[in-house]
Design a protein around this motif. Structure first.
Motif, short mmCIF file in Angstrom:
data_model
loop_
_atom_site.label_atom_id
_atom_site.label_comp_id
_atom_site.label_asym_id
_atom_site.label_seq_id
_atom_site.Cartn_x
_atom_site.Cartn_y
_atom_site.Cartn_z
N HIS A 263 0.96 -1.15 0.39
CA HIS A 263 -0.04 -0.33 0.40
C HIS A 263 1.15 0.78 0.08
N PHE A 264 0.49 2.08 -1.25
CA PHE A 264 1.49 3.85 -1.07
C PHE A 264 -0.01 4.17 -0.61
N PRO A 265 0.43 5.68 0.23
CA PRO A 265 -1.12 6.84 0.25
C PRO A 265 -1.62 6.92 -0.76
N ASP A 266 -2.14 7.58 -0.40
CA ASP A 266 -3.32 8.96 -1.36
C ASP A 266 -2.39 10.10 -0.73
N GLY A 267 -2.43 10.17 -2.36
CA GLY A 267 -1.99 12.18 -1.63
C GLY A 267 -0.27 11.87 -2.97
N MET A 268 -0.31 13.49 -3.45
CA MET A 268 0.56 14.07 -4.56
C MET A 268 1.72 14.65 -3.61
N PHE A 269 2.97 13.38 -3.54
CA PHE A 269 3.77 14.05 -2.20
C PHE A 269 5.16 15.08 -3.47
N LEU A 270 5.90 15.56 -2.80
CA LEU A 270 6.93 16.68 -3.42
C LEU A 270 8.06 16.80 -2.29
N THR A 271 9.42 17.18 -3.02
CA THR A 271 10.21 18.29 -1.27
C THR A 271 11.38 18.75 -2.69
N GLU A 273 13.73 18.79 -1.14
CA GLU A 273 15.58 18.07 -1.08
C GLU A 273 16.06 16.74 -2.19
N ASP A 274 17.88 16.52 -2.17
CA ASP A 274 17.96 15.32 -2.99
C ASP A 274 17.49 16.19 -4.21
N ASN A 275 17.93 17.38 -4.87
CA ASN A 275 17.41 17.90 -6.14
C ASN A 275 16.35 17.49 -6.61
N THR A 276 14.93 17.74 -5.62
CA THR A 276 14.02 17.00 -6.52
C THR A 276 13.53 15.63 -6.22
N ARG A 277 12.03 15.65 -5.99
CA ARG A 277 11.80 14.64 -5.64
C ARG A 277 9.98 14.50 -5.33
N SER A 278 9.91 13.83 -6.07
CA SER A 278 8.21 13.87 -6.25
C SER A 278 7.46 12.30 -6.33
N LEU A 279 6.80 12.35 -5.70
CA LEU A 279 5.78 10.53 -5.84
C LEU A 279 4.33 11.04 -5.97
N ARG A 280 3.71 9.68 -6.44
CA ARG A 280 2.93 10.25 -6.99
C ARG A 280 1.79 8.34 -7.01
N THR A 281 0.88 8.00 -7.36
CA THR A 281 0.64 6.27 -7.99
C THR A 281 -0.55 6.83 -9.18
N ALA A 282 -0.79 5.77 -9.64
CA ALA A 282 -1.75 6.12 -11.18
C ALA A 282 -2.41 4.54 -11.08
N PRO A 283 -3.52 4.95 -11.54
CA PRO A 283 -3.74 3.16 -11.13
C PRO A 283 -3.83 3.07 -13.03
#
Length: 523
Positions: A263-271, A273-283
């Motif tokens: 399970h990966f949490p719902d949401g769109m995540f961005l930092t 740090e580390d020369n930018t890291r962005s995470l999201r999931t898709a069906p």
């Protein structure tokens, strides 16, 4: 993981390409013409068509396939630390206008999808800007305060639902993630149904302003239109010299299926740090979900960079270290342009222009920015300007906040223009270019040549001078492209334009010319 397990291509562009629209094969007369078939272009064409105008959208390749087809497809008014930055550089009122325009874009997409019945995998979710280092929480507090002062219902939280430790975040609810091509292909179909025209594989190479304006394609056909919108991501016609105030940046993206049962949490995540890291999931076609991770900003064509291949490896490693059993199956790269004050340029193409308009400089947020610009430009053309037209006006310049960044960009471009012409390579002759690699050869014949050796051993030779302003291109081995470090133009190994501002291909060169004497840079 073996490289053969990866697909070089975005999740979005592998979707059914949709109907193929015709190329422009004759001269036409329209009320309005839009150059560029991405988010900004299609939205502008749609908004103008809704007013009853006869609109032609002209795209160099396939619609919704270029920059828009390679995003991470997050639609959010929370954009990193944009509000604290805009408040510092432009003031509180501008930050409020920016927040209102961006949130309105999110809501406009939701309404369009619902009203038109567009099946685009739309999911409402929370957006987060987070940090993992406790020493960076002050910046998060500042951004939360600035976002709230700008009118957003943002909150500072220290509990971020990610599967690895974090320190704090700004959270904004009611944001959106979706499938950008499904949305845009559906909107394009509605555009045509309402009388608009779409022309694909029709590259516009010339613009003559007037009443009417006249566009000319590489095939010699013309579009005469009362009003013209240049929505080509990086403006291919830059009468206001916006290229002096735009910085192209490229990021790599990796994606793969979440392991069964995970399970990966719902949401769109961005930092940042580390020369930018962005995470999201898709069906994933009803078979679980895909995790999409973006980061590793770099300047396209910069020969001193570690290279796109190393960027892909670093991002994949970062994702695998934080998400158990994650395997990369897809990888691609995205490119965007950043302005000197962190606000896009949307409005008149230049100060004396009455009928030509531009949308550019979305700084990684081209989906909400594209929707916003489509509505803003339609309002300018129809005589009903939006409340935030002045905020995005391309002719603006704020000396105290923008001039240092502007001078830095010009020094960087000048350094490439001059320095990249000097010797200093890592090979001696064309024989040192291995299969899959490329190099710039300092030959005596027709000037510097961009030479690529394909997997079969055949050589592909073109001029190394970018057809935009003459900077020297460099090879991106991970994507098998030539890239210009000055303004971000990208070309195929045979010189075809993949991404502007260049509108003409790299010049062919004689394969028998003397160009083996010195090799300057290779993949």
């Amino acid at each position: 993981m073996a490289a053969t397990a990866q697909t070089a291509g975005s999740l979005w562009t592998q979707y059914d390409p949709g109907p193929e629209y015709p190329a422009l094969t004759s001269d036409i007369r329209m009320d309005a013409a839009v150059i560029g078939g991405g988010m900004a272009g299609i939205c502008a064409a749609w908004e103008l068509t809704r007013t009853g105008r006869r609109v032609a959208l002209v795209e160099a390749d396939r619609i919704a396939f270029g920059v828009t087809g390679h995003t991470t497809a997050k639609l959010s008014a929370l954009q990193g630390t944009a509000y604290s930055s805009i408040r510092r550089t432009r003031g509180a009122v501008c930050a409020q206008q920016y927040a209102a325009s961006q949130q309105a874009a999110v809501e406009h997409v939701r309404r369009l999808a619902e009203d038109l019945g567009l099946d685009c995998e739309m999911e409402l979710t929370d957006a987060y800007t987070y940090v993992t280092d406790p020493e960076h929480t002050d910046g998060i507090e500042e951004e939360a305060d600035a976002a709230r002062a700008a009118g957003l219902d943002a909150a500072y939280v220290d509990d971020v639902p990610l599967p690895f430790p974090t320190a704090a975040a700004v959270r904004l609810g009611g944001q959106m993630q979706f499938h950008p091509r499904k949305f845009l292909l559906g909107l394009a179909a509605e555009l045509v149904r309402h009388g608009g025209r779409i022309y694909e594989r029709s590259r516009v190479t010339d613009l003559l302003e007037g009443r009417p304006c006249r566009l000319t394609t590489s095939a010699g056909h013309t579009v005469r239109a009362d009003d013209v919108v240049v929505a080509t991501h990086y403006p291919v016609f830059d009468r206001a010299l916006l290229f002096t105030r735009l910085e192209p940046k490229r990021e790599v993206v990796v994606a793969g299926p979440l392991p069964p049962g995970s399970h990966f949490p719902d949401g769109m995540f961005l930092t940042a740090e580390d020369n930018t890291r962005s995470l999201r999931t898709a069906p994933q076609d009803g078979q679980g979900r895909m995790l999409i991770v973006t980061g590793e900003k770099f300047t396209p064509g910069d020969r001193k960079d570690v290279g796109a291949a190393a960027r892909f490896a670093a991002l994949s490693r970062w994702a695998r270290e934080r998400v158990a059993d994650f395997t990369v199956t897809h990888r691609w790269a995205a490119q965007d342009n950043f302005t000197t004050d962190h606000v896009p340029y949307v409005g008149r193409l230049h100060p004396l222009s009455d009928h030509c308009y531009v949308a550019t400089g979305f700084g990684g947020w081209g989906l909400s920015g594209g929707v916003m610009s489509g509505r803003l430009l339609a309002g300018l053309i129809t005589g009903t300007p939006s409340p935030w037209s002045e905020l995005y006006e391309p002719a603006r310049l704020h000396p105290l906040t923008e001039v240092p960044a502007l001078l830095r960009l010009q020094a960087k471009a000048a350094k490439h223009f001059v320095g990249d012409r000097l010797p200093g390579g890592r090979a001696d002759t064309v024989d040192d270019i291995g299969p899959g690699a490329g190099a710039v050869l300092r030959g005596r014949g027709e000037g510097p040549q961009a030479v690529h050796r394909d997997a079969s051993g055949a050589l592909h030779r073109v001029s190394a001078r970018c057809t935009h302003l003459g900077c020297i291109v460099h090879f991106n081995e991970a994507e098998t492209t030539w890239e210009c470090p000055c303004h971000g133009s990208r070309f195929g190994v045979d010189g075809d334009v993949l991404q502007g501002p260049a509108v003409h291909p790299l010049e062919p060169v004689d394969a028998d010319s003397d160009a083996d004497s010195d090799v300057d840079d290779h993949g």
